[in-house]
Structures are given as structure tokens and as C-alpha cells.
Design an enzyme around this catalytic site. Structure first.
Site, PDB file in Angstrom:
ATOM      1  CB  CYS A 259      -4.428  -0.739   4.603  1.00 60.08           C
ATOM      2  SG  CYS A 259      -3.601  -0.599   6.202  1.00 60.08           S
TER       3      CYS A 259
ATOM      4  CE  LYS B   7      -7.065   2.446   3.815  1.00 56.99           C
ATOM      5  NZ  LYS B   7      -5.797   2.585   4.550  1.00 56.99           N
TER       6      LYS B   7
ATOM      7  CD  GLU C 155      -2.571   1.470   2.546  1.00 59.22           C
ATOM      8  OE1 GLU C 155      -3.754   1.822   2.490  1.00 59.22           O
ATOM      9  OE2 GLU C 155      -1.961   1.295   3.610  1.00 59.22           O
TER      10      GLU C 155
END
Length: 324
Positions: free
Chosen positions: A171, A137, A46
Site C-alpha cells: 500500500c 509493513k 493487501e
């Protein structure tokens, strides 16, 4: 049955922190090495390009209208990735030249949101060198919200790769049941989880997702230490006051569809982790449980997913009337 086998590379490397061009060079070298070792998919952590915003937790990142925070954020933005301006063209060319698929974690500065705000995005590039999805994200975690913007569902997509169907999340998105279900429902059987770098994150959720989905799960983390802070980093002296020697210890790993380790978390080691996966193991484990197939009840519960790319404006105009 060669299509049933997929050789994957986990690139557990450190960035040249907040230096886009230098980090790109490291990524390119990893792709070439992975291809030379017959990998057909390579995954990076990430926000690897150009790095995770560790300074926030080390320099009172919530201080409002603060000169240090503003200058560090601007430096981050200068080194962020603008896909529309060709920042990933060299990566796409390598994917095509070496017939290797790529999942890459980037900090994106997209023009379709004005070109100034930053997003933690996971990019999938196919073996023909085409960018097939950019997943921003959905919800930055805790202090990340001081520098990253919330994304949308546009990138909740899966992709065919030989016998496999691959998808990925960033994540702590991997802890969100509904985004996981959105990928499962599209046929995902090889789940990619990318992290900034810690076995604290990977050691539990990797095996959990594998058992829940009866899929392979690849978790890839970066490494990060004070040695990876370039001396040209703004306010480096302030960052180093509270920085531990190790900020990311790796923890990249692979779990099989039965939830057991194929590769347990690898710590403090930079380089490629290579493994070959057998698709038939997915079908074996789906025999007794399939969360979106025979063990689901869509007549009782269903998930609705909005995959529209969000933007502040929608321009409706007659192109013929636009002055050239």
C-alpha cells in the site's frame, strides 16, 4: 528465450471478510485457476487474508477502552495468520504442486513478537512452495495504526523468478522513496504493489514507480462491499450504519518499464487478470536511465538498510544446560 517471458495473474477478489478459513478457500481456488491458465506468478491484494480493517473508520475506532473496538480487534486477531502454526501450509502446497509463485497480503500474528499483535505482511512463496520472505509493513497508515503494528526491514528482499527479479511493498509504502530504493538496489525489475482496493491508490503511483525504476509494476487491489460482510461479524449492525455499498472498487493494473499502461485499472470486476511480460523491455528502458546503475552516484548518496528481524527479547542460553 522462454525464460524471458513470465505469465502473471492479478487476483482481484474480495475476502470473506474477517473469516480466515473461508477466505483461504477463495485464495486456493484462485491459485488453481491461475495455474490452469498457465500463470507462473499470482498476486493478491493487501491484507486480503482475512481482510482490511474497514470497521475502524466506520465505528469511532479511536474510542479508548471501548467494548466494540476491543471485541472487533479480538475477532480480527482470532482470524489472523500465524505462519509458525501452519496457517499457510495449504497455500505453500499449491505453489509447489502447480509450480506457481505467490505474493499474498495477510494479517500476520507472529510468534516472534509474542503472538498477540498484528502486522500487515506481504508473503512471497516460491515455485517450490517455500516461504522466502515475509515483509511486515513498515508504517501502518493513519487509522490502520489502531490495529496494526509497525514492521521492520527484514522483508525488504527480492527474489529471482525466471529472468526477472521481483520485490514488493504494501500500500502506501509504495510512496516511500527509501524502501523503493532498497528494492531497486537489489536488482528489482518487477515491482509488486498490493492495496486493499481502490483505483484512487493505483492510478498514479503504478505508472510513477514504473517510470522511476524502469521496471514492470503490478498493482493488485481487492474488492470489498457490504455483501462481503458475513452475518457472523461482531457488531455488524454498527458497522453497517455508515458503510457505503462499495468499500473497495479494485483498480488492479500493470504498467510497463516505460511507464505506460499494459493493463489500465480494472474496476468492479472480480476474477483473474492474466498478462505475459517480456523481460527484454526492462533492458530496453534501462538503456537511457537506471536509478541504481549508470544513472546513480553512490559516491555522493547511499542508502543503508537494516534487515534484522526485530524482537523484544534476545535469548542467549547454553542449549546443553536446558532441561529436556
Amino acid at each position: 528465450m522462454k525464460d524471458q517471458l513470465l505469465t502473471v495473474a492479478l487476483a482481484q477478489i474480495s475476502p470473506v471478510w474477517l473469516d480466515k478459513n473461508a477466505t483461504l478457500a477463495k485464495i486456493e481456488n484462485s491459485i488453481v485457476e491461475a495455474a490452469s491458465r498457465k500463470a507462473e506468478l499470482i498476486v493478491f491484494g493487501e491484507a486480503l487474508l482475512p481482510g482490511y480493517p474497514f470497521w475502524i473508520a466506520l465505528t469511532d475506532g479511536a474510542a479508548f477502552d471501548n467494548k466494540i473496538q476491543k471485541e472487533l480487534h479480538a475477532h480480527y486477531a482470532h482470524n489472523a495468520v500465524c505462519i509458525e502454526q501452519g496457517d499457510l501450509d495449504s497455500i505453500c502446497k499449491l505453489a509447489k504442486d502447480h509450480s506457481i509463485a505467490i505474493y499474498l497480503g495477510i494479517i500476520e500474528r507472529p510468534l516472534d513478537r509474542g503472538g498477540h499483535s498484528l502486522y500487515a505482511s506481504l508473503v512471497y512463496i516460491d515455485t517450490l512452495g517455500n516461504i522466502k520472505s515475509v515483509h511486515r509493513k513498515l508504517q501502518p497508515t493513519y487509522e490502520e495504526r489502531l490495529t496494526w503494528s509497525p514492521g521492520d526491514g527484514h522483508g525488504l528482499r527480492v527474489h529471482s523468478l525466471k529472468a526477472f527479479t521481483v520485490g514488493g511493498l504494501n500500500c502506501w509504502e509504495n510512496w516511500m522513496p527509501l524502501p523503493r530504493a532498497a528494492l531497486y538496489g537489489q536488482g528489482e525489475n518487477l515491482h509488486i504493489a498490493v492495496w486493499p482496493g481502490s483505483d484512487y491508490n493505483t492510478k498514479d503511483i503504478t505508472r510513477f514507480i514504473a517510470r522511476e525504476s524502469r521496471s514492470y509494476v503490478i498493482s493488485v487491489s481487492s474488492l470489498m462491499g457490504v455483501k462481503d460482510f458475513p452475518k457472523t461479524t461482531p457488531h455488524l449492525d454498527k458497522i453497517l450504519e455508515k458503510a457505503p455499498d462499495v468499500l473497495g472498487n479494485g483498480g488492479s493494473c500493470i504498467a510497463g518499464p516505460d511507464g505506460e499502461w499494459i493493463v489500465s485499472p480494472v474496476l468492479h470486476t472480480e476474477g483473474l487478470i492474466i498478462e505475459t511480460l517480456d523481460f527484454s523491455r526492462v533492458l530496453q528502458e534501462r538503456q537511457n536511465f537506471d536509478p541504481v546503475g549508470h544513472y546513480s552516484r553512490p559516491d555522493v548518496t547511499q542508502l543503508q538498510v537494516n534487515r534484522e528481524r526485530q524482537s523484544t527479547i534476545r535469548l542467549d542460553e547454553d542449549s546443553a544446560s536446558v532441561l529436556k
